[in-house]
Design an enzyme around this catalytic site. Structure first.
Site, PDB file in Angstrom:
ATOM      1  N   GLY A   1       0.835  -1.196   0.000  1.00  6.62           N
ATOM      2  CA  GLY A   1       0.000   0.000   0.000  1.00  6.62           C
ATOM      3  C   GLY A   1       0.870   1.247   0.000  1.00  6.62           C
TER       4      GLY A   1
ATOM      5  N   ALA B   1      15.537  10.649  -1.664  1.00  8.48           N
ATOM      6  CA  ALA B   1      16.745  10.577  -0.834  1.00  8.48           C
ATOM      7  C   ALA B   1      17.667   9.459  -1.317  1.00  8.48           C
ATOM      8  CB  ALA B   1      16.366  10.376   0.623  1.00  8.48           C
TER       9      ALA B   1
ATOM     10  N   ARG C   1       0.686  -5.358  -6.078  1.00  7.74           N
ATOM     11  CA  ARG C   1       0.858  -6.660  -5.427  1.00  7.74           C
ATOM     12  C   ARG C   1       1.380  -7.613  -6.500  1.00  7.74           C
ATOM     13  NH1 ARG C   1      -3.665  -6.129  -4.425  1.00  7.74           N
ATOM     14  NH2 ARG C   1      -4.482  -5.003  -2.631  1.00  7.74           N
TER      15      ARG C   1
ATOM     16  N   ASP D   1       5.336  -4.728   6.013  1.00  6.90           N
ATOM     17  CA  ASP D   1       5.700  -6.076   6.425  1.00  6.90           C
ATOM     18  C   ASP D   1       5.854  -7.032   5.225  1.00  6.90           C
ATOM     19  OD1 ASP D   1       5.691  -7.962   8.974  1.00  6.90           O
ATOM     20  OD2 ASP D   1       4.520  -8.951   7.397  1.00  6.90           O
TER      21      ASP D   1
ATOM     22  N   THR E   1       4.589   2.729   5.395  1.00  3.42           N
ATOM     23  CA  THR E   1       3.203   2.309   5.587  1.00  3.42           C
ATOM     24  C   THR E   1       2.566   3.218   6.622  1.00  3.42           C
ATOM     25  OG1 THR E   1       1.786   0.617   6.581  1.00  3.42           O
ATOM     26  CG2 THR E   1       4.089   0.549   7.191  1.00  3.42           C
TER      27      THR E   1
ATOM     28  N   ASP F   1       0.305   2.443   8.667  1.00  2.00           N
ATOM     29  CA  ASP F   1      -0.246   1.691   9.801  1.00  2.00           C
ATOM     30  C   ASP F   1       0.626   1.682  11.051  1.00  2.00           C
ATOM     31  OD1 ASP F   1      -2.434   1.132   8.265  1.00  2.00           O
ATOM     32  OD2 ASP F   1      -1.714  -0.836   7.613  1.00  2.00           O
TER      33      ASP F   1
ATOM     34  N   ASP G   1       2.776  -0.411  11.938  1.00  2.00           N
ATOM     35  CA  ASP G   1       2.650  -1.770  12.497  1.00  2.00           C
ATOM     36  C   ASP G   1       3.934  -2.591  12.394  1.00  2.00           C
ATOM     37  OD1 ASP G   1       2.718  -2.005   9.791  1.00  2.00           O
ATOM     38  OD2 ASP G   1       0.917  -3.225   9.591  1.00  2.00           O
TER      39      ASP G   1
ATOM     40  N   ARG H   1      -5.769  -2.820  10.897  1.00  2.00           N
ATOM     41  CA  ARG H   1      -6.376  -4.148  11.065  1.00  2.00           C
ATOM     42  C   ARG H   1      -5.899  -4.794  12.358  1.00  2.00           C
ATOM     43  NH1 ARG H   1      -6.095  -4.420   5.750  1.00  2.00           N
ATOM     44  NH2 ARG H   1      -8.072  -4.417   4.594  1.00  2.00           N
TER      45      ARG H   1
ATOM     46  N   GLN I   1      -7.078   8.438   4.080  1.00  2.00           N
ATOM     47  CA  GLN I   1      -5.930   8.447   4.987  1.00  2.00           C
ATOM     48  C   GLN I   1      -4.613   8.137   4.291  1.00  2.00           C
ATOM     49  OE1 GLN I   1      -7.232   6.009   8.651  1.00  2.00           O
ATOM     50  NE2 GLN I   1      -8.812   5.648   7.107  1.00  2.00           N
TER      51      GLN I   1
END
Lengths: 320, 320, 320, 320
Positions: free
Chosen positions: B11, B22, B72, B103, B125, B127, B129, B171, B252
């Site tokens: 994503g 950079a 993907r 991830d 990302t 998230d 996470d 999630r 978002q």
């Protein structure tokens, strides 16, 4: 007229506060007493009324929503409720009121008007669905809010080479979709006023794809007779392009009003006070071209504005 | 090392472009050739590779999304796909690559790493996470995007004395809901890491109501095991307060990156190039406190960061 | 007409790109060839001309500035320069051009028109100083940009109980100051069209102070015949209120165009192409009320629009 | 401790309200009485003090400036003034206070501390010039405010192929210029901590020009020992590139705080209350890495943070 009231009713819209401010300050400037009626017709029945001062509308010009709050009122739809409202107005000695809201709010005002209270209607709704005025207060802000959402969505849409269906407000009136679609560069604009043609939608997406276009934005008014999720699936199946959905919903209602909406609200608020001061009959205030106009209230509610097919076609050409 | 590649995968996140910029400019500054690989691992397999110049990353620092695009790739999950990718890298003489993503993208990089190509992972990302780093690129922008939505929604929410459930991304990780909830003054924050208690939610809404609070914001991460629409109904039934739902979804993901995300991306991109230049082994680059850190890639993927209960409790106190 | 050119000239304005996009896409849609002329009349003389395609104006609708760039041209003011420009147009077979800019750009166009090239003028300037049209492209964006600055400044101004003089653009035309002042709630609005009265300014500040007002915003157009720094000192001396100065300068020129400016630009661009397609004579395109209008070019340059004293007085009442 | 006070002092900063809110709500949550002291030390001397409630800090989290207002106090610098302040605190039974402000405000707090009142300092200043903490409240917002100005200015700058010098705040500390310059893609960053070299500045502009770069942004902290207007002239003379100046001034002070500043303010406010509750001695609260830290007040004022030359060099490489 010496004592007037002001209320906001129906769905809130950015710029309502600017209108309230204009009514209060112009009223006081003319030597009138101005009363703020809270929570629309419900608050009127409940007598939630306070006298406003110059300061009580300070620092609200740039705020979304409405400091007078708003509410739906079942009671006011009844004979009894309206009589009660009249008694409250009499008790406070309020001789005329300014109603800031949409179609429903104006119809409520018409009832009071019939019972002898002059009512000046100011069009406060993001939907731009009042036929007698070119624009309603809140519409310009809503369109700009949708635009900034489009900017965000385009980034992601391009990166993934995706199509995105953006559902905006507009049950019967597609103006938000039309204006935000044209100015946001949407590839397809779907409005309740025009027939929905899935093939046309897919055709443009496929053409864009062949032209090397990365993203596709489909701007859809909620009133269009196809479910937004289903639409996305149909597009995905027919074009093979991954398609996502974003429903902007209440995001469109808030936010600080744009300059245009603040200006519109200020001028209309001033006009409403002038008409009450001059003991005019009930009027619906609008903007016609660059002039503030005022129609007989009942008449105004009958007026229809045709859908702007010229803009609709221009949008189609510009997104080819 | 003389020739390196850079790709974005999974994503998209605001700040990915700042990271690409950079990597390209720091690489060229060190005398390396830097190749942009389009559409993530899919583009790698397809050989969608072009040499980047100082100018090819001009004017992208402030753009959301990723100019390298992302996708993907099912093929890359197969032995054959990975072998193919290795052949392409060899054909282009690319000795090491920088992978910007989450991830899943890192796990893909690990496969290449096992086959002998040094891979530097940059956490891109929204998230937040990834356990090994305090923050991921895009998280700060996403939280600020949610905040501006909260500002809009609060206006309407207050005017109508309504509660609003805002569903944000997350999630398994509730960080967006936690950070945006605390800094947005949400009355309730629902995250997957904490048990969902409808009574606690309603208790706070009722307390707020009694304290004269007009609006209620419930910030809910999508991963919480209750349907958002159902949640709104439960709240409405139990508190008698009208409750609306707004799902921010792809809003978002986009937008111009904040200063913090651009800084993070710039520092991490620079670090990735430095590590490749020094012929280091595969690493996951992160921010630990105020320092840029780098962990052994496989190790980093095993690291878990505990949910920040301290912030969760602080948010609860601040919204009382 | 089969081949047309488009250029932007003078100071840039948000929405110029939207106008260029409309000219290109509407032109191609009518089967015309559209040429982009870079750097205004200077680029015309230099022959910096390229044919535009549907894609060459993709992704620019929301960008400030102008992709065709703009420049002042001394040479074009000379007989020789204009002859040269004509030769270039002939060499490229360009039969008519669209000039997007302000007063000076239109006068340049008039010279070409006299030499036999139909010129359609589109008003692209933030100053709103063209008498024949209600609004120019960029004005609405500039006013909204000033408004967001006012929001920032008000915070600080209130916290310190300070007055702040905000200098905005407008040498001869005070519209930016008037519109941003009224919609930003400025306590004083100073424009070149009205006499400057330091006592009136101080009177309102003192009245506001006595009414418990914390901040004072004085919106001043650069064209007002008092130095901004000196004005601040005069206010401080006479009112005893600490007074600061902010000069917005080039901040007002940039930024993503608002919906209103994009709409105006799109409609005007479409109209310009229509007129060239129909082999009409040179025209200045404008917006009159809600309709797009077109005046004979020379005539349009003579038209003056009176200062809107009604708004000026309304602003005074609203800020009491 | 049972009764505490909170004040904001010195220049205002976005996030001060978030800190006040956190102090009030965390204090009340611990069963303390929290008093708001208006207009900094001046209001303390004047006894402008009111007890705060949960509601009195409602709806301020997202507001710039400070609801407690701020002021400079000459009187407080005197022995007499400080004694008077102590008497007021005693009269109200206030046992400890939280001071939100910059260096000067902390030194004021130190005086009270010496007289026996525990003082907890929260760093509220956009300048990020307090050595003991990585970041101050307001800094992140100010940097993002500068970034959005850069975006606007870049549009105009590119369209005219101009250079623009942007002067930002920072007398002794160049962090705003450094962070906004690096993340805004400035071609040159001028800070007080580094020697000013006009040749280096011009060299980069000329190199950029030759590389086909349209715009040049020179980010200059006000503390750099060259007049901004003169700098623009020097650049214009030496590079032949038209150069403009924009001074952001007080624009940088206001605006709604970013998520990062609200988070920082909330955590620090909570920490300040905790320390007072535990009857700790006077402390300066800061953020060190990702942890909230607290130093002995006098000590903290002595701490210096070296200029981040690593970022400075990175910025140089990235803008090549």
């Amino acid at each position: 007229m010496r004592k007037i009231g002001v209320l906001t009713s129906g769905g809130d819209a950015p710029g309502m506060n600017a209108a309230v401010r204009a009514v209060v300050r112009c009223g006081i400037d003319r030597g009138m007493e101005v009363y703020g009626i809270e929570r629309g017709y419900e608050g009127l029945i409940e007598g939630e009324i306070r006298e406003m001062t110059m300061s009580s509308v300070g620092d609200i010009l740039h705020r979304g929503g409405t400091i007078l709050r708003t509410a739906r009122s079942e009671r006011f739809k009844t004979e009894a409720g309206q009589k009660h409202a009249m008694n409250v107005l009499e008790a406070f000695g309020i001789e005329g009121i300014v109603v800031i809201g949409g179609d429903g709010s104006f119809r409520g005002g018409l009832e009071l008007s019939k019972r002898g209270v002059p009512v000046m209607g100011i069009p406060g709704t993001i939907d731009n669905d009042l036929g007698y005025t070119d624009y309603t207060i809140g519409f310009d802000t809503a369109v700009n809010t949708v635009l900034s959402a489009v900017t965000n969505i385009r980034d992601t849409s391009s990166s993934h080479e995706r199509a995105t269906v953006i559902e905006v407000m507009g049950r019967h009136c597609g103006d938000i979709a039309l204006y935000a679609g044209l100015t946001g560069g949407a590839d397809n604009i779907l409005v309740p006023e025009m027939p929905f043609d899935i093939n046309k939608v897919c055709r443009k997406i496929i053409q864009g794809k062949n032209r090397g276009k990365l993203h596709d934005i489909i701007m859809k008014a909620e009133g269009v007779e196809v479910d937004t999720q289903e639409l996305a699936q149909m597009i995905e199946e027919r074009t093979g392009k991954e398609t996502r959905v974003v429903i902007l919903a209440y995001l469109q209602r808030g936010g600080s009003p744009t300059a245009k909406d603040r200006m519109l609200a200020s001028r209309m608020g001033s006009k409403a006070v002038e008409l009450l001061y001059d003991d005019e009959e009930s009027r619906a205030i609008g903007i016609c071209g660059s002039e503030i106009c005022a129609y007989e209230l009942a008449e105004a509610l009958e007026m229809k504005s045709p859908f702007n097919t010229e803009l609709y076609e221009l949008a189609d050409i510009l997104s080819k």
